[in-house]
Write an enzyme that holds these catalytic residues in place. Sequence first.
Site, short mmCIF file in Angstrom:
data_model
loop_
_atom_site.label_atom_id
_atom_site.label_comp_id
_atom_site.label_asym_id
_atom_site.label_seq_id
_atom_site.Cartn_x
_atom_site.Cartn_y
_atom_site.Cartn_z
N TYR A 11 0.82 -1.15 0.03
CA TYR A 11 0.00 0.11 0.08
C TYR A 11 0.82 1.43 -0.03
O TYR A 11 0.37 2.22 0.42
CB TYR A 11 -0.94 0.01 1.35
CG TYR A 11 -1.56 -1.27 1.63
CD1 TYR A 11 -2.23 -1.99 0.68
CD2 TYR A 11 -1.13 -1.96 2.79
CE1 TYR A 11 -2.79 -3.34 1.24
CE2 TYR A 11 -1.61 -3.06 3.37
CZ TYR A 11 -2.35 -4.00 2.37
OH TYR A 11 -2.98 -5.19 2.44
N HIS A 12 1.96 1.37 -0.77
CA HIS A 12 2.84 2.38 -0.82
C HIS A 12 3.28 3.00 -2.11
O HIS A 12 4.45 3.13 -2.39
CB HIS A 12 4.21 1.85 0.07
CG HIS A 12 3.97 1.64 1.46
ND1 HIS A 12 5.09 1.08 2.00
CD2 HIS A 12 3.15 1.85 2.15
CE1 HIS A 12 4.60 0.89 3.29
NE2 HIS A 12 3.69 1.40 3.41
N PRO A 13 2.08 3.35 -2.89
CA PRO A 13 2.53 3.68 -4.34
C PRO A 13 2.97 5.20 -4.23
O PRO A 13 2.50 6.07 -3.49
CB PRO A 13 1.20 3.81 -5.02
CG PRO A 13 0.12 3.76 -3.74
CD PRO A 13 0.84 3.08 -2.77
#
Length: 525
Positions: free
Chosen positions: A464-466
């Site tokens: 969940y780290h774009p």
Amino acid sequence: MSIPTQTEYIVVGAGSAGAVVAARLAERGREVVLLEAGPEKKDKFTAIPAAFSKLFKSDLDWNYQTAAQPGLGGRSIFFPRGKVLGGSSSMNAMMWVRGFAADYDAWAQAAGDEWGYASVLEYFKRIEAVEGSNDPDHGRSGPLHVSKQRSPREYTKMFLQAVEKAGYRREPANTASPEGFTETMVNQHRGARWSTSEAYLDPARSRKNLTIVTGALARKVVLDGTRAVGVEVSHGGRTQTIRASREVILSGGAINSPQLLMLSGIGAADQLSPLGLGVVVDAPEVGANLSDHLVSMFGYRVPSGTLADAEKPLQLINYLARRRGMLTSNVAEAYGFFRSRDDLELPDLEMIYAPAPFYDEGIGEPDGHGLVAGPILVAPKSRGTVTLTSADPTAKVLVDPKYLSDPDGADRAAMLQGLRVAHTILHTEPMRSVIGDMARPRRAASTLDETVAIALEQNSHTLYHPTGTCRMGSDERSVVAPDLTVRGVTGLRVADASVMPTIVRGHTHAPSVVIGERAADLITE
């Protein structure tokens, strides 16, 4: 509520950065309208730490799915993003993991010394209120609580004991150059989630110069030639334009900010023109350079004592009465950094551990007690894209992280080695004595090499780290300049994880808050 038709500043997106920008500008006397597509924070699961995965695929989630990933067996990966005040800081695992000093010094090489670690460190100290720390590099009185876990599981203690016996060291969290394992520090206050909504927006709400509008979908930036003069927004069943006399700041995150730029005619001409969008600025890197942290895990069954019991009545009573117990857990209770190869200057992997059956991208139905551990690729070489599928602002973009696509195969090799290390730790005492059958992957092979390959293909998903889709830099091809202004347009900035020139080895909430603080300073300077 009615939306003002005129203001000084419009901030689009109330997440890890946008909430900070809006609150700080209002604090300094600026007139601000903050637009958030999601609702107010009324869902109980946004406050109860262990319940964050209950928000996945809910009305508080943008609920993206990636393009099929050839490197992961052709699977499409669930890609949640927060759609609520606080953004993804209202539905994440609350891990406060800054990253490495070297990560920010790499930003300085791309965008100037004011983005280097020495400068960023002062922002961290301004932001943080770190519980129990004597580290002079940690903040003490900032708005964002960074707390010790209140009720970590016994299995977490055992995992960290196994880490040491396997030859890895323990260390405090958030040093300048992490080289070991630690119990997770969390964004909580008295056992409840503490997002940027609580830290920044709640204290700013009483200011008459700040208007927070929820349920407001930004459709495009309104341009007068190449100057941003407002935002077209859908709210309450109608579409209207809000004018900004000074600036528009996009803080929609690494997916929605490039989408909004492209819908406004700022992007690659060869992609916009076929959709019937007029090209204002031909900017090929809008939506490019997508970088994300891939995680893969082993899951093992254990007899009892995991967060599988978190929903039992006694746990709820304990939480409501004392803010203690399983429901205070952030799930990912421990982590650590290590190298896939001895010749690397810095760690390229992080191990994450959870005393919970967090299987199947967090949306599967666990069948009993279990725990998971596995590597995160924190220095990926693969790069993906965010592209429009339609000129309709309500249509979802196509997210394609292109996991494990680097031509040299370095990402895949690193993850396979990370899974081997996870297997070793989980089979080191005292963990070895408590784990039972392997739950994920569902099918173990006859050799460890075959098993880790199956785990990588079947059990990998986003952490969940774009980042990076509106890359900041000093070069002319970058989407935003070092002061976060969009190249080719005046009166428009981007301030969120999308501007990161390179992804940090830590987790992206912490640097996103820094970006919000820095943006507010740049604007008011």
